[in-house]
Design an enzyme around this catalytic site. Structure first.
Site, short mmCIF file in Angstrom:
data_model
loop_
_atom_site.label_atom_id
_atom_site.label_comp_id
_atom_site.label_asym_id
_atom_site.label_seq_id
_atom_site.Cartn_x
_atom_site.Cartn_y
_atom_site.Cartn_z
N LYS A 19 0.77 -1.04 0.18
CA LYS A 19 0.34 -0.50 -0.29
C LYS A 19 0.70 1.07 0.20
O LYS A 19 0.40 2.07 -0.23
CB LYS A 19 -0.28 0.09 0.74
CG LYS A 19 -1.54 1.50 1.58
CD LYS A 19 -2.85 1.01 2.37
CE LYS A 19 -2.31 0.90 3.90
NZ LYS A 19 -1.44 2.63 4.14
N SER A 20 2.06 1.15 0.81
CA SER A 20 2.71 1.99 0.95
C SER A 20 3.75 2.08 -0.21
O SER A 20 3.53 4.05 -1.58
CB SER A 20 4.03 2.45 1.90
OG SER A 20 3.39 2.05 2.84
N ARG A 54 -5.19 -2.91 11.31
CA ARG A 54 -3.99 -4.04 12.08
C ARG A 54 -4.59 -4.42 13.43
O ARG A 54 -4.09 -4.96 13.97
CB ARG A 54 -3.08 -2.70 12.10
CG ARG A 54 -2.00 -1.90 11.08
CD ARG A 54 -0.87 -1.53 10.90
NE ARG A 54 -0.79 -0.88 10.01
CZ ARG A 54 -0.61 -1.75 8.59
NH1 ARG A 54 -0.87 -3.21 8.35
NH2 ARG A 54 -0.45 -0.48 7.29
N ASP A 113 4.09 0.61 12.53
CA ASP A 113 3.55 0.18 11.98
C ASP A 113 3.74 -1.36 11.86
O ASP A 113 1.94 -1.70 12.37
CB ASP A 113 3.00 -0.29 10.57
CG ASP A 113 2.17 1.76 10.08
OD1 ASP A 113 1.84 1.63 10.83
OD2 ASP A 113 2.59 2.04 8.77
#
Length: 412
Positions: free
Chosen positions: A22-23, A365, A291
């Site tokens: 995604k990043s 998450r 994260d």
């Protein structure tokens, strides 16, 4: 959807294909919007990336990015330099509580036109795109690396590029280096020395090229946790590179201390549970990889070891206040846990409460980090479909490795 998650199969042996990061995807989508002759492959199928892409190709005056924090930061910068376009950028209720002032003030330094529609410092914001000629700007470096990356991504389109001064300790350096590496891939000249980053303007369009997004390392973290918690396990993941742009590839080293070995062959990463591993309490500074903090602390609880994690100050402004959310949910499970504004301490215990309902706080998450505990005790994950934000196939992939899940409201 609330899922009962558990498995009696503790011998995992499966191969899982995870879609693109995604990043990386969101950075490249913005660069593709600026330079349309770039083609992308293996992009993320996450909600966040779909929202980002829709905003970039749409013509709506009001752009609603829902829960997508990365999109909020990147699009703020993108629309500021999109000459002739005026938009109101907004999102979910939680998004209107997440600060954007640091980035807005940096863009205002450059000459952007941005105003707040409601509370100063927070979305929604009104952006009038225009040509920007100023190039020197400073920004606090210890709040969110996404603010920094947002400025760097638009820099090649600015007449004079950017000379960005980072004030204070720099957070999540790998994500900044990822942004610079992707700029380099399309031919942009950059320099990162000390606390100054320089990005030169790109005066001609980059050559026609296809950029392939590496699979998401944050998503891989849940398989590191699963392998660590299983009795015996071998799980292979595709497509991953040993020399990754993603900071969360630090998982390879971090999970060695939790009994997981990693082996690369081609584009395949194979995780294996070490036999007779000597577990000890761990101490990690996650300033560069915040994260994966949720995944690590849940793994430690499942292994019966303690941990002290630092460098977590950015977790308080994520989809939820992740430190407080972890404290509440881990306490339900019987953990002795304490948190500060930037750290977390878990005391080792071999007792985990059974049949606990885990609240996810609209945070993908939280759902995925707690799921591996189904190897130890049955748990219910509330609002389980929140995983679509970054990893829509997560629950289907867990079924492939033997997890039993059923849509269930209670244990009675």
């Amino acid at each position: 959807m609330n899922l009962l998650v558990q498995t009696s199969q503790l011998d995992l042996n499966e191969q899982i294909a995870i879609t693109g990061s995604k990043s990386e995807t969101n950075r490249l989508l913005l660069l593709q919007a600026l330079f349309p002759n770039i083609t992308l492959a293996n992009t993320s199928n996450s909600d966040d990336s779909e929202v980002m892409q829709k905003a970039l190709v749409g013509n709506d005056e009001i752009v609603d990015i829902h829960h997508a924090g990365t999109a909020m930061r990147f699009l703020t910068a993108y629309f500021a330099v999109n000459e002739g376009r005026e938009v109101v950028l907004t999102g979910s209720q939680r998004m209107t509580e997440r600060p954007i002032k640091v980035l807005v003030e940096a863009l205002l330094q450059l000459g952007a036109q941005i105003t707040y529609e409601k509370e100063e410092g927070y979305p929604p914001i009104r952006i009038k795109g225009q040509k920007i000629t100023a190039s020197k700007v400073s920004i606090p470096a210890n709040v969110s690396s996404q603010y920094i990356s947002a400025l760097l991504l638009i820099a090649p389109k600015l007449e004079n590029g950017i000379e960005l001064t980072l004030v204070g300790e720099i957070t999540s350096v790998p994500y900044i280096k990822m942004t610079l590496a992707l700029l380099n891939e399309i031919g942009v000249e950059t320099n990162f020395e000390g606390n100054t980053i320089t990005v030169k303007p790109l005066t001609t369009n980059p050559k026609q090229q296809t950029l392939t997004v590496e699979s998401d390392w944050s998503s891989a973290s849940y398989y590191f946790s699963l392998v660590a918690l299983a009795e015996t396990a071998t799980v292979s993941l595709t497509s991953y590179k040993e020399s990754s742009l993603q900071g969360d590839s630090a998982l390879v080293e971090l999970y060695k201390e939790m009994g997981v070995t990693s082996h690369f062959e081609g584009n395949k990463l194979t995780l294996t549970k070490q036999e007779n591993f000597d577990y000890k309490d761990i101490r990690f500074d996650l300033n560069n990889t915040p994260d994966i903090a949720q995944t690590i602390v849940v793994t430690c609880l499942g292994l019966g070891i303690g941990c002290h994690l630092t460098g977590l100050h950015t977790l308080k402004i994520k989809e939820t206040d992740r430190l407080e959310a972890l404290r509440i949910e881990l306490t339900k499970l019987g953990a002795n846990i304490s948190v500060t504004n930037d750290s977390l301490t878990l005391v080792a215990t071999n007792n985990i409460n059974r049949e606990v309902r885990i609240d996810t706080y609209n945070d993908h998450r939280m759902a995925m980090a707690f799921a591996p505990l189904g190897l130890k005790v049955p748990i219910i994950i509330n609002n389980a479909d929140v995983v679509s934000k970054s990893y829509p196939d997560f629950w289907d992939d867990l079924k492939k490795i033997g997890f039993f899940m059923v849509n269930k409201w209670s244990f009675t």
